[in-house]
Design a protein around this motif. Structure first.
Motif, short mmCIF file in Angstrom:
data_model
loop_
_atom_site.label_atom_id
_atom_site.label_comp_id
_atom_site.label_asym_id
_atom_site.label_seq_id
_atom_site.Cartn_x
_atom_site.Cartn_y
_atom_site.Cartn_z
N ASP A 289 0.78 -1.25 0.30
CA ASP A 289 0.18 0.09 -0.16
C ASP A 289 1.01 1.32 -0.07
O ASP A 289 2.19 1.17 -0.08
N GLY A 290 0.34 2.22 0.15
CA GLY A 290 0.88 3.69 -0.02
C GLY A 290 2.05 4.09 1.12
O GLY A 290 2.60 4.99 1.03
N SER A 291 1.98 3.01 2.29
CA SER A 291 2.80 3.20 3.21
C SER A 291 3.87 2.10 3.47
O SER A 291 4.77 2.48 4.21
N GLY A 292 3.74 1.39 2.14
CA GLY A 292 4.83 0.39 2.24
C GLY A 292 4.44 -0.96 2.97
O GLY A 292 5.48 -1.77 3.10
N LYS A 293 3.52 -1.16 3.46
CA LYS A 293 3.08 -2.35 4.26
C LYS A 293 2.53 -3.31 3.12
O LYS A 293 1.87 -3.05 2.14
N ALA A 294 3.09 -4.36 3.30
CA ALA A 294 2.84 -5.56 2.34
C ALA A 294 1.55 -6.65 3.09
O ALA A 294 1.51 -6.95 3.91
N THR A 295 0.67 -6.88 2.00
CA THR A 295 -0.32 -7.80 2.48
C THR A 295 -0.61 -8.83 1.31
O THR A 295 -0.45 -8.67 0.16
N TYR A 296 -0.64 -10.26 2.11
CA TYR A 296 -0.87 -11.36 0.80
C TYR A 296 -2.12 -11.26 0.33
O TYR A 296 -3.43 -11.11 1.01
N VAL A 297 -2.15 -11.38 -1.14
CA VAL A 297 -3.69 -11.10 -1.63
C VAL A 297 -3.83 -12.36 -2.65
O VAL A 297 -4.92 -12.29 -3.58
N GLY A 298 -2.98 -13.39 -2.38
CA GLY A 298 -3.12 -14.72 -3.23
C GLY A 298 -4.26 -15.25 -3.16
O GLY A 298 -4.85 -15.79 -4.24
N TYR A 299 -5.00 -15.42 -1.95
CA TYR A 299 -6.50 -16.05 -1.75
C TYR A 299 -7.32 -15.47 -2.45
O TYR A 299 -8.46 -15.71 -2.96
N ASP A 300 -7.02 -13.94 -3.12
CA ASP A 300 -8.36 -13.30 -3.51
C ASP A 300 -8.34 -13.55 -4.98
O ASP A 300 -9.46 -13.38 -5.71
N LYS A 301 -7.47 -14.33 -5.47
CA LYS A 301 -7.49 -14.81 -6.86
C LYS A 301 -8.48 -16.12 -7.00
O LYS A 301 -8.58 -16.77 -8.11
N SER B 140 -11.52 -18.90 -6.75
CA SER B 140 -12.99 -18.74 -7.02
C SER B 140 -13.36 -19.11 -5.69
O SER B 140 -13.00 -19.62 -4.64
N ALA B 141 -14.79 -18.83 -5.56
CA ALA B 141 -15.61 -19.21 -4.43
C ALA B 141 -15.40 -20.74 -3.70
O ALA B 141 -15.28 -20.73 -2.70
N GLN B 142 -15.41 -21.46 -4.70
CA GLN B 142 -15.28 -22.71 -4.33
C GLN B 142 -14.18 -23.25 -3.74
O GLN B 142 -14.02 -23.94 -2.56
N GLU B 143 -13.12 -22.65 -4.21
CA GLU B 143 -11.58 -22.83 -3.98
C GLU B 143 -11.42 -22.32 -2.62
O GLU B 143 -10.73 -22.68 -1.66
N TYR C 164 -13.88 -21.70 -0.32
CA TYR C 164 -14.60 -22.52 0.61
C TYR C 164 -13.96 -23.65 1.09
O TYR C 164 -13.97 -23.99 2.28
N THR C 165 -13.35 -24.44 0.00
CA THR C 165 -12.59 -25.54 0.34
C THR C 165 -11.45 -25.42 1.24
O THR C 165 -11.02 -26.07 2.29
N LEU C 166 -10.69 -24.39 0.79
CA LEU C 166 -9.46 -23.83 1.81
C LEU C 166 -9.80 -23.25 3.26
O LEU C 166 -9.00 -23.74 4.13
N GLN C 167 -11.03 -22.69 3.20
CA GLN C 167 -11.61 -22.44 4.79
C GLN C 167 -11.54 -23.32 5.51
O GLN C 167 -11.53 -23.16 6.81
N HIS C 168 -12.01 -24.53 5.14
CA HIS C 168 -12.40 -25.55 5.69
C HIS C 168 -11.49 -26.64 5.92
O HIS C 168 -11.31 -27.84 6.50
N ASP C 169 -10.05 -26.55 5.46
CA ASP C 169 -8.85 -27.17 5.38
C ASP C 169 -8.38 -27.05 6.80
O ASP C 169 -8.33 -26.22 7.37
N PRO C 170 -8.15 -28.20 7.44
CA PRO C 170 -7.46 -27.99 8.86
C PRO C 170 -6.10 -27.31 9.10
O PRO C 170 -5.82 -26.65 9.95
#
Length: 443
Positions: A112-124, A126-129, A131-137
């Motif tokens: 962002d504009g202050s130099g802080k990094a955030t992971y956005v790979g999960y935003d890519k 799909s909804a099903q993917e 959902y599956t990831l969020q229920h992964d142990p």
């Protein structure tokens, strides 16, 4: 002002090129003005047709003006060089920040504009993917790992930004120093800086720490005590060769301070000591190292200060002493650490100075004292101190009412003599090898 991430990535450094060129052109023009002024003004008026006080004043001013033209050239060219160095270094460091951001974004981290990094790979996903990831142990562990790596990118970017800010401060220091004239040359302090430095690495160094000269290492020690009284007596002790000794004192106060400054082969050292009160002592002993007997008494105040300056094997020293009160003493001794014999008695006030030089461990000096009060003193000394340095010196003085004492002193430091001889031998060996190599190259 401290530069932040936004300042660094949005800065336009292209103008440095034009500004540096303008300063360089200005410096060259000042050089031309200096030549023209010396040729068409200073030398024309100095052709011998004009004499007197007014001529002398004019020539003094003309010389200062010509000097300032030359100083202006040096200062302008130095600033042009500093700006060129600054553009090169700041551009490199700015690119390093931008490259880090680009690398992070390639690995699905958004900055962002202050130099802080955030992971956005999960935003890519799909909804099903998602959902599956969020229920992964292992989902909580995956999130924690992503946050940790994001913080790593943030920290690396922050360090890269800090490097830009550090260089920016260095440029500021260098430009400020280049435009500051502390010399009395030319028109004096406040003119152009003929000593301006154009190397950013040299001119932009941070200021030395407060209380410490650049490149010097200091050590200090001090102690103070009093008031206090005490006494001590012992002996005889045949096993240690001690016949007897006794000491008593009534101190109003005593203080001592010493310090050193070293910078490579250069060393400055100084010490000061003061005492007020009364003290008396007597001792005698005979050991396998020799025999010694002494007795003395003092009442009043005394103070001393001394200093040394050494540059490799060469050094100088000076000291000053003052006393007001009454003293008397006698001593005699002979042994492996030398011999000494002397006697003194004095009442009143006296002050003394001593100075000398040391070359390669052998020193020669002279002492002188002024006395106000009756007294006499005669001393012959040849002894070794705790540092292994031998001291030799006679001293005599007499004062019916006003008088003084003079003395000479010689010192020999065996360790320093050995070091000097060793260094000299090494230098001779190096020179011989150099000559040999040179002769060999001829053939």
């Amino acid at each position: 002002m401290t530069l932040d991430y936004h300042d660094v990535v949005t800065a336009d450094l292209s103008s440095f090129t034009d500004v540096a060129a303008a300063w360089k052109k200005m410096g060259e023009r000042f050089g031309e003005l200096k030549v023209d002024y010396e040729k068409h003004v200073q030398s024309v008026l100095g052709n011998g047709n004009w004499q007197g006080l007014a001529y002398g004043a004019q020539q003094h001013t003309a010389a200062a003006t010509a000097f300032e033209y030359g100083a202006a050239k040096r200062q302008a060219l130095a600033i042009a060089s500093l700006l060129t160095d600054a553009q090169t270094e700041l551009t490199r460091l700015q690119k390093a920040v931008k490259d880090l951001v680009e690398d992070a974004e390639k690995k699905d981290y958004k900055v962002d504009g202050s130099g802080k990094a955030t992971y956005v790979g999960y935003d890519k996903l799909s909804a099903q993917e998602r959902y599956t990831l969020q229920h992964d142990p292992d989902y909580p562990a995956l999130l924690a790992d992503a946050r940790e790596k994001a913080q790593g990118w943030t920290d690396r970017i922050a360090r890269a930004v800090e490097a830009v800010d550090t260089t920016d401060r260095s440029v500021k220091r260098a430009l400020s120093r280049a435009t500051s004239d502390g010399s009395t040359d030319g028109i004096g302090i406040g003119g152009f800086n003929t000593a301006a430095e154009g190397d950013l690495a040299k001119a932009g160094k941070p200021d030395p720490e407060p209380g410490k000269k650049d490149g010097w290492v200091s050590e200090t020690d001090s102690e103070a005590s009093g008031p206090g009284v005490g006494s001590e007596a012992s002996g005889p002790n045949v096993g240690k060769g001690k016949l007897a000794e006794a000491e008593a004192h009534a101190d109003l106060g005593r203080a001592k301070a010493e310090g050193t400054l070293t910078n490579g082969p250069l060393k400055l050292a100084g010490e000061a000591e003061a005492y007020a009160g009364a003290k008396a002592s007597a001792a005698a002993g005979i050991t396998h190292e020799g025999a010694q007997a002494e007795a003395g008494a003092f009442a009043g105040g005394e103070a001393s200060a001394g200093g040394t300056a050494d540059a490799g094997p060469v050094g100088v020293y000076a000291r000053a002493e003052t006393m007001a009160g009454a003293e008397a003493g006698v001593n005699a001794g002979a042994g492996l650490d030398g011999l000494n014999v002397g006697a003194e008695a004095f009442a009143g006030a006296k002050g003394g100075v001593g100075a000398g030089a040391d070359v390669g461990g052998i020193g020669v000096g002279v002492t002188a004292e002024g006395w106000a009060g009756p007294g006499a003193e005669a001393v012959l000394n040849a002894s070794k101190d705790a540092n292994g340095v031998w001291h030799f010196g006679p001293k005599v003085g007499i004062s019916p009412a006003l008088g003084g004492a003079v003395g000479f002193e010689f010192t020999v430091d065996p360790g320093k003599v050995v070091d000097t001889v060793s260094d000299a031998a090494g230098a001779v060996g190096d020179a011989a090898n150099w000559v040999g190599d040179g002769i060999g190259s001829l053939f």
